[in-house]
Scaffold this motif. Sequence first.
Motif, PDB file in Angstrom:
ATOM      1  N   ALA A 319       0.855  -1.191   0.000  1.00  0.00           N
ATOM      2  CA  ALA A 319       0.000   0.000   0.000  1.00  0.00           C
ATOM      3  C   ALA A 319       0.888   1.237   0.000  1.00  0.00           C
ATOM      4  CB  ALA A 319      -0.903  -0.004   1.221  1.00  0.00           C
ATOM      5  N   ILE A 320       0.465   2.249  -0.759  1.00  0.00           N
ATOM      6  CA  ILE A 320       1.248   3.472  -0.917  1.00  0.00           C
ATOM      7  C   ILE A 320       0.403   4.657  -0.465  1.00  0.00           C
ATOM      8  CG2 ILE A 320       2.577   4.888  -2.534  1.00  0.00           C
ATOM      9  CD1 ILE A 320       2.479   2.379  -4.442  1.00  0.00           C
ATOM     10  N   GLY A 332      -2.417   4.336  -3.746  1.00  0.00           N
ATOM     11  CA  GLY A 332      -2.757   3.096  -4.439  1.00  0.00           C
ATOM     12  C   GLY A 332      -1.984   1.936  -3.848  1.00  0.00           C
ATOM     13  N   LYS A 333      -1.952   0.838  -4.552  1.00  0.00           N
ATOM     14  CA  LYS A 333      -1.168  -0.309  -4.099  1.00  0.00           C
ATOM     15  C   LYS A 333      -0.582  -1.031  -5.294  1.00  0.00           C
ATOM     16  CE  LYS A 333      -5.238  -3.323  -3.553  1.00  0.00           C
ATOM     17  NZ  LYS A 333      -6.007  -4.166  -2.599  1.00  0.00           N
ATOM     18  N   ASP A 369       9.190   6.015  -7.782  1.00  0.00           N
ATOM     19  CA  ASP A 369       9.038   7.325  -8.409  1.00  0.00           C
ATOM     20  C   ASP A 369       9.199   8.397  -7.330  1.00  0.00           C
ATOM     21  OD1 ASP A 369       7.595   9.794  -9.271  1.00  0.00           O
ATOM     22  OD2 ASP A 369       7.181   8.618 -11.068  1.00  0.00           O
ATOM     23  N   GLN A 370      10.184   9.276  -7.479  1.00  0.00           N
ATOM     24  CA  GLN A 370      10.506  10.237  -6.437  1.00  0.00           C
ATOM     25  C   GLN A 370       9.471  11.348  -6.295  1.00  0.00           C
ATOM     26  OE1 GLN A 370      13.488   9.654  -4.379  1.00  0.00           O
ATOM     27  NE2 GLN A 370      12.844   7.782  -5.420  1.00  0.00           N
ATOM     28  N   GLU A 371       8.663  11.562  -7.312  1.00  0.00           N
ATOM     29  CA  GLU A 371       7.651  12.618  -7.262  1.00  0.00           C
ATOM     30  C   GLU A 371       6.286  12.093  -6.838  1.00  0.00           C
ATOM     31  OE1 GLU A 371       8.203  15.851  -7.554  1.00  0.00           O
ATOM     32  OE2 GLU A 371      10.321  15.305  -7.680  1.00  0.00           O
ATOM     33  N   LYS A 372       5.942  10.873  -7.240  1.00  0.00           N
ATOM     34  CA  LYS A 372       4.610  10.337  -6.974  1.00  0.00           C
ATOM     35  C   LYS A 372       4.601   9.222  -5.934  1.00  0.00           C
ATOM     36  CE  LYS A 372       3.058  11.383 -11.692  1.00  0.00           C
ATOM     37  NZ  LYS A 372       2.506  10.818 -12.950  1.00  0.00           N
ATOM     38  N   GLY A 373       5.757   8.638  -5.659  1.00  0.00           N
ATOM     39  CA  GLY A 373       5.838   7.561  -4.688  1.00  0.00           C
ATOM     40  C   GLY A 373       5.433   6.195  -5.203  1.00  0.00           C
TER      41      GLY A 373
END
Length: 397
Positions: A319-320, A332-333, A369-373
Amino acid sequence: MSQEGVSRQLFLYVGTYTRVEGWVPFAKGQGVHCFKLEYTPGKPVVLNPLSPGHYEAGINPGWIVANPAKDTLYVARELDKSTVNAFTIDRLTGTLTDLHTVQDSTGPGSCHAITSKDGKFLFLANYLGGNIAAFPLLTSDPIDATNQSRGTILPAAASVKDSGELGPNPARQDAAHAHSVTLSQDESVLFVSDLGFDSVLVYQIQRGPDLHQIQLIHHQTFKIKSLPGCGTRHLVVHPTNPSLLFAVNELSSSVSVLKYDTAQQMIVEELQSISTLNGENISANSNYTFNTSTSCAEIQAHENGRFLYVSNRGDDSIAIFEVENERLKWVGKESTRGKVPRHFLVVDGGRLLIVGNQDSDTLVFFDIDQEKGILKFLNEEKCATPVCMVTVPLAST
């Protein structure tokens, strides 16, 4: 100079289950497995076993942790009679050498351990014993004629049994079950996540004048009231906000955001609880239903403080979340492409996420992704029954 496109090299150590127990359905591991990992951001990870491939570390070396200097690996064995011992790490070759200084863990079911920033103490949680312990560590070679070496674990200097009100699940909450230990940012207190109590316990740390003296003084038991039976498992402190805590709840597949008062050394508020399966916000009067086919395991924060990750076993996903105004926002996941993701790491400055799928014998690698995770699948490699992982940078030659 930009780090993009620059290859990294790490040693990867994996603690495994080696014997089937009541809580261990599969056990194919052979001890602590050792690899050399080569990684260029955005490209598949190259993973090569180190000779001899694994090190005998007793039965079920399920939790491993390195000291801050990354030259000693501590191994906790998850057994009815648990022990903890140490291996030195050769930072040039990755070789482990057993220091042969096994200590009784002071309780059964050792499942989680950390070291202090100065490397002088190891803190340990015993799930079946429902207690925690603090072990002094030698940080320099002794000047006497003993055979002890730097990194040696000394007998426990403190051991405390958790206390609190049991949760409503008699099958899992029959007693105190200390599941993890986490230090506050200033290391003045130790947070203990206890699954049996749906609680985070706060212990004040008092070190004595002797380097090997320490006391753990119970200061607070904070109950997650919005989710009776949630089964609090692990906790992380926000990397840049020491007043913000994230507790993952195993049985309810959720994360609770907690406010910590650093002056009072007390948790003062449950700010939010949110599902790790779909991002549903949960309140004390909601009709949130536990999904018994899945459970949470690990939780880790990105070092930039913007993202939080949690593993779901059964759902077999990561999970993110995005951290925004002291709350969690569902991103999201991502499927872990395997069964039972018990542990994962966020490494290399938050660029790489490594998942250990316990029941499908795989290590899976994702680019972050460093901007969106969000996570991008890179590749997977085999490893028997992975339970816990540690990375150590290679020493400069």
